[in-house]
Design an enzyme around this catalytic site. Structure first.
Site, PDB file in Angstrom:
ATOM      1  N   GLY A  10       0.398  -0.204  -2.440  1.00 38.11           N
ATOM      2  CA  GLY A  10      -0.036  -1.580  -2.200  1.00 38.11           C
ATOM      3  C   GLY A  10       1.110  -2.351  -1.576  1.00 38.11           C
ATOM      4  N   ALA A  13       1.860  -8.729  -1.504  1.00 41.13           N
ATOM      5  CA  ALA A  13       2.895  -9.671  -1.931  1.00 41.13           C
ATOM      6  C   ALA A  13       3.892  -9.009  -2.898  1.00 41.13           C
ATOM      7  CB  ALA A  13       2.230 -10.881  -2.583  1.00 41.13           C
ATOM      8  N   ILE A  14       3.387  -8.443  -3.976  1.00 48.19           N
ATOM      9  CA  ILE A  14       4.296  -7.888  -4.993  1.00 48.19           C
ATOM     10  C   ILE A  14       4.797  -6.501  -4.593  1.00 48.19           C
ATOM     11  CG2 ILE A  14       4.362  -7.076  -7.407  1.00 48.19           C
ATOM     12  CD1 ILE A  14       4.607 -10.174  -6.978  1.00 48.19           C
ATOM     13  N   LYS A 209       2.315 -13.109 -20.448  1.00 47.24           N
ATOM     14  CA  LYS A 209       2.039 -13.380 -19.022  1.00 47.24           C
ATOM     15  C   LYS A 209       0.558 -13.680 -18.805  1.00 47.24           C
ATOM     16  CE  LYS A 209       2.576 -13.638 -14.554  1.00 47.24           C
ATOM     17  NZ  LYS A 209       2.804 -12.650 -13.540  1.00 47.24           N
ATOM     18  N   SER A 277      -1.456 -15.965  -7.066  1.00 47.57           N
ATOM     19  CA  SER A 277      -2.151 -14.931  -6.283  1.00 47.57           C
ATOM     20  C   SER A 277      -3.652 -15.229  -6.191  1.00 47.57           C
ATOM     21  CB  SER A 277      -1.896 -13.547  -6.888  1.00 47.57           C
ATOM     22  OG  SER A 277      -2.181 -13.541  -8.268  1.00 47.57           O
ATOM     23  N   GLU A 289      -8.925 -12.463  -8.931  1.00 42.85           N
ATOM     24  CA  GLU A 289      -8.800 -11.325  -9.865  1.00 42.85           C
ATOM     25  C   GLU A 289      -9.012 -11.828 -11.301  1.00 42.85           C
ATOM     26  OE1 GLU A 289      -4.720 -10.166  -9.811  1.00 42.85           O
ATOM     27  OE2 GLU A 289      -5.095  -8.097 -10.386  1.00 42.85           O
TER      28      GLU A 289
HETATM   29  N1  LIG Z   1       1.372 -12.595  -5.690  1.00 43.85           N
HETATM   30  C1  LIG Z   1       2.040 -12.981  -6.756  1.00 43.85           C
HETATM   31  O1  LIG Z   1       2.790 -13.970  -6.713  1.00 43.85           O
HETATM   32  C2  LIG Z   1       1.916 -12.221  -8.042  1.00 43.85           C
HETATM   33  C3  LIG Z   1       0.978 -11.205  -8.202  1.00 43.85           C
HETATM   34  N2  LIG Z   1       0.968 -10.494  -9.369  1.00 43.85           N
HETATM   35  C4  LIG Z   1       0.010  -9.410  -9.569  1.00 43.85           C
HETATM   36  O2  LIG Z   1       0.403  -8.295  -8.775  1.00 43.85           O
HETATM   37  C5  LIG Z   1      -0.733  -7.491  -8.451  1.00 43.85           C
HETATM   38  C6  LIG Z   1      -0.762  -7.313  -6.940  1.00 43.85           C
HETATM   39  O3  LIG Z   1      -1.001  -8.608  -6.398  1.00 43.85           O
HETATM   40  P1  LIG Z   1      -0.523  -9.070  -4.957  1.00 43.85           P
HETATM   41  O4  LIG Z   1       0.639  -8.298  -4.493  1.00 43.85           O
HETATM   42  O5  LIG Z   1      -0.422 -10.545  -5.010  1.00 43.85           O
HETATM   43  O6  LIG Z   1      -1.801  -8.668  -4.096  1.00 43.85           O
HETATM   44  P2  LIG Z   1      -1.965  -8.518  -2.519  1.00 43.85           P
HETATM   45  O7  LIG Z   1      -3.419  -8.706  -2.272  1.00 43.85           O
HETATM   46  O8  LIG Z   1      -0.978  -9.372  -1.805  1.00 43.85           O
HETATM   47  O9  LIG Z   1      -1.563  -7.014  -2.281  1.00 43.85           O
HETATM   48  C7  LIG Z   1      -2.310  -5.931  -2.745  1.00 43.85           C
HETATM   49  C8  LIG Z   1      -2.251  -4.890  -1.661  1.00 43.85           C
HETATM   50  O10 LIG Z   1      -2.778  -3.670  -2.157  1.00 43.85           O
HETATM   51  C9  LIG Z   1      -3.473  -3.065  -1.084  1.00 43.85           C
HETATM   52  N3  LIG Z   1      -4.339  -2.004  -1.559  1.00 43.85           N
HETATM   53  C10 LIG Z   1      -5.383  -2.062  -2.422  1.00 43.85           C
HETATM   54  N4  LIG Z   1      -5.914  -0.848  -2.594  1.00 43.85           N
HETATM   55  C11 LIG Z   1      -5.194   0.004  -1.811  1.00 43.85           C
HETATM   56  C12 LIG Z   1      -5.290   1.386  -1.532  1.00 43.85           C
HETATM   57  N5  LIG Z   1      -6.218   2.160  -2.097  1.00 43.85           N
HETATM   58  N6  LIG Z   1      -4.408   1.929  -0.671  1.00 43.85           N
HETATM   59  C13 LIG Z   1      -3.472   1.168  -0.068  1.00 43.85           C
HETATM   60  N7  LIG Z   1      -3.333  -0.158  -0.291  1.00 43.85           N
HETATM   61  C14 LIG Z   1      -4.194  -0.730  -1.153  1.00 43.85           C
HETATM   62  C15 LIG Z   1      -4.215  -4.221  -0.462  1.00 43.85           C
HETATM   63  O11 LIG Z   1      -4.696  -3.868   0.809  1.00 43.85           O
HETATM   64  P3  LIG Z   1      -5.990  -4.582   1.415  1.00 43.85           P
HETATM   65  O12 LIG Z   1      -5.537  -5.967   1.789  1.00 43.85           O
HETATM   66  O13 LIG Z   1      -6.350  -3.691   2.563  1.00 43.85           O
HETATM   67  O14 LIG Z   1      -7.025  -4.604   0.329  1.00 43.85           O
HETATM   68  C16 LIG Z   1      -3.092  -5.266  -0.410  1.00 43.85           C
HETATM   69  O15 LIG Z   1      -2.277  -5.112   0.721  1.00 43.85           O
HETATM   70  C17 LIG Z   1      -1.948  -8.256  -8.977  1.00 43.85           C
HETATM   71  O16 LIG Z   1      -2.340  -7.739 -10.214  1.00 43.85           O
HETATM   72  C18 LIG Z   1      -1.423  -9.688  -9.137  1.00 43.85           C
HETATM   73  O17 LIG Z   1      -2.118 -10.423 -10.104  1.00 43.85           O
HETATM   74  C19 LIG Z   1       1.893 -10.693 -10.355  1.00 43.85           C
HETATM   75  C20 LIG Z   1       2.834 -11.679 -10.227  1.00 43.85           C
HETATM   76  C21 LIG Z   1       2.864 -12.573  -9.110  1.00 43.85           C
HETATM   77  C1  LIG Z   2       2.718 -16.539 -12.530  1.00 38.88           C
HETATM   78  C2  LIG Z   2       1.945 -16.521 -11.248  1.00 38.88           C
HETATM   79  C3  LIG Z   2       0.914 -17.593 -11.280  1.00 38.88           C
HETATM   80  C4  LIG Z   2       3.033 -16.780 -10.231  1.00 38.88           C
HETATM   81  O1  LIG Z   2       2.706 -16.629  -8.937  1.00 38.88           O
HETATM   82  C5  LIG Z   2       1.285 -15.190 -11.044  1.00 38.88           C
HETATM   83  O2  LIG Z   2       1.530 -14.253 -11.731  1.00 38.88           O
HETATM   84  C6  LIG Z   2       0.304 -15.016  -9.960  1.00 38.88           C
HETATM   85  O3  LIG Z   2       0.510 -15.562  -8.888  1.00 38.88           O
HETATM   86  O4  LIG Z   2      -0.674 -14.281 -10.189  1.00 38.88           O
END
Ligand SMILES: NC(=O)C1=CN([C@@H]2O[C@H](COP(=O)(O)OP(=O)(O)OC[C@H]3O[C@@H](n4cnc5c(N)ncnc54)[C@H](OP(=O)(O)O)[C@@H]3O)[C@@H](O)[C@H]2O)C=CC1
Ligand SMILES: CC(C)(CO)C(=O)C(=O)O
Length: 335
Positions: A10, A13-14, A209, A277, A289
């Site tokens: 993935g 973002a993260i 969290k 997110s 989500e």
């Molecule tokens: N963003 C944030 O600030 C924060 C996020 N989180 C958590 O982190 C997790 C990830 O979130 P986040 O990074 O924001 O999400 P994003 O949507 O930014 O990134 C997820 C990525 O995973 C990819 N993906 C999904 N399935 C596959 C697959 N089978 N093969 C390859 N790539 C895949 C998606 O691609 P596609 O776009 O093609 O679907 C996308 O690029 C979540 O649970 C979120 O709640 C936790 C803390 C902070």
């Molecule tokens: C804590 C917070 C709200 C920070 O971005 C988060 O985990 C999210 O974006 O899903």
């Protein structure tokens, strides 16, 4: 010390920000990123904007998880509903002794598999549709992760981490144990600028969290407001705080010793422009989500005849706006 082979699944973002920082600090990182995002990363490297500087990190990037070679650590950073389709391929990607780190918000599917309590069938189904994850993923290899950091995809291959991001990770095996690979990965994260620790009670850390994930995220998704705005307006501040307290009460009711102070958690976002997110999802036209967070919490409370009025009301609003295919089903607790 030898570098780790780390596969990051993935490249959003993260996953993107973790991969860029781990690769820059010397680990052998391979990213799995699909579509336009993957193409951009293969062509220009992964670009990370942080605190006014731009880091461009060339790194191997494959289109599908199945193309990864054997890894010491696989970090899964996809949205909750995208995990099940990966269940069959993940176990084959780990070296012997390798660890599967779920860097995702919400209640993971394994949460009630290590004693203490058992979720109602409807909750299990919400967290693991069809039971695919429990059937396929190796429980002994799992490591829970709480990512306290914020990031956003600006364009394919480009991730932004806001200035002043706290950037920390808590790791923990569900059984509370520590092994060499988990310890080595924690050290790698520390070197990559994440304040990292290993917890012997990762379920309590995940719940702390969760309190934020099932309150701030939905409120932001519904209103379009960032967390600084939600904290500044007295009525949304009170609702956010009330939802966190309800989540904390539920955590205590199920027997978790959650060490979190909702007011302090909220205060940390005052004056920030953090965009959760879930807000990023709805702005990009994706459903937020909520299955492993708000909806699971609501179902768990219902199964215990426990009233969480604020969380239940916001869950109903979220379902109204973003209907799910999942039914509430039977919420009675199993013994
Ligand atoms: N963003 C944030 O600030 C924060 C996020 N989180 C958590 O982190 C997790 C990830 O979130 P986040 O990074 O924001 O999400 P994003 O949507 O930014 O990134 C997820 C990525 O995973 C990819 N993906 C999904 N399935 C596959 C697959 N089978 N093969 C390859 N790539 C895949 C998606 O691609 P596609 O776009 O093609 O679907 C996308 O690029 C979540 O649970 C979120 O709640 C936790 C803390 C902070
Ligand atoms: C804590 C917070 C709200 C920070 O971005 C988060 O985990 C999210 O974006 O899903």
């Amino acid at each position: 010390m030898n570098s780790l082979d780390v596969g990051v699944l993935g490249g959003g973002a993260i996953g993107g920000s973790l991969a860029a920082r781990l690769a820059s600090s010397g680990e052998r990182v391979t990213l799995v990123a699909r579509g336009a995002n993957g193409r951009a990363i293969r062509e220009q490297g992964l670009v990370l904007h942080e605190g006014g500087r731009e880091l461009r990190v060339p790194l191997p990037c494959c289109e599908q998880a199945g193309d990864l070679g054997p890894q010491d650590v696989i970090v899964v950073a996809v949205k909750g509903r995208d995990l099940s389709p990966l269940a069959s391929v993940l176990p084959g990607l780990l070296k012997p002794g390798g660890r599967l780190v779920l860097a995702m918000n919400g209640i993971p599917f394994w949460f009630d598999r290590f004693g203490g309590f058992a979720w109602p069938a409807a909750v299990r189904e919400m967290l693991d549709p069809g039971g695919e994850l429990a059937r396929q993923l190796p429980l002994h290899a799992l490591v829970g992760a709480v990512v306290l950091s914020s990031a956003e995809v600006l364009a394919p291959g480009i991730v932004r981490s806001p200035a002043g991001d706290r950037r920390s990770v808590i790791l923990g095996r569900p059984d509370g144990g520590v092994d060499a690979v988990t310890q080595r990965f924690a050290d790698a994260l520390s070197k990559a600028s994440y304040a990292t620790r290993i917890s012997s009670d990762i379920r309590a850390e995940l719940w702390a969290k969760l309190m934020l994930f099932c309150s701030a995220g939905p409120l932001s998704a519904l209103t379009g407001a960032d967390l600084g705005v939600l904290a500044a307006e007295p009525s949304s501040e009170a609702l956010w705080l009330g939802m966190m307290n309800e989540c904390l009460d539920l955590g205590s009711a199920v027997g978790l010793a959650v060490d979190a102070e909702p007011r302090a958690v909220l205060d940390a976002f005052r004056g920030t422009a953090v965009r959760p997110s879930m807000l990023q999802d709805v702005e990009a036209g994706r459903s937020p989500e909520i299955e492993s967070g708000l909806l699971a919490v609501d179902l768990i409370a219902r199964g215990r005849d426990m009233e969480l009025p604020r969380l239940s009301a916001v869950a109903a609003l979220m379902r109204m706006k973003w209907p799910l295919a999942v039914s509430a089903g039977d919420t009675r607790e199993e013994n």
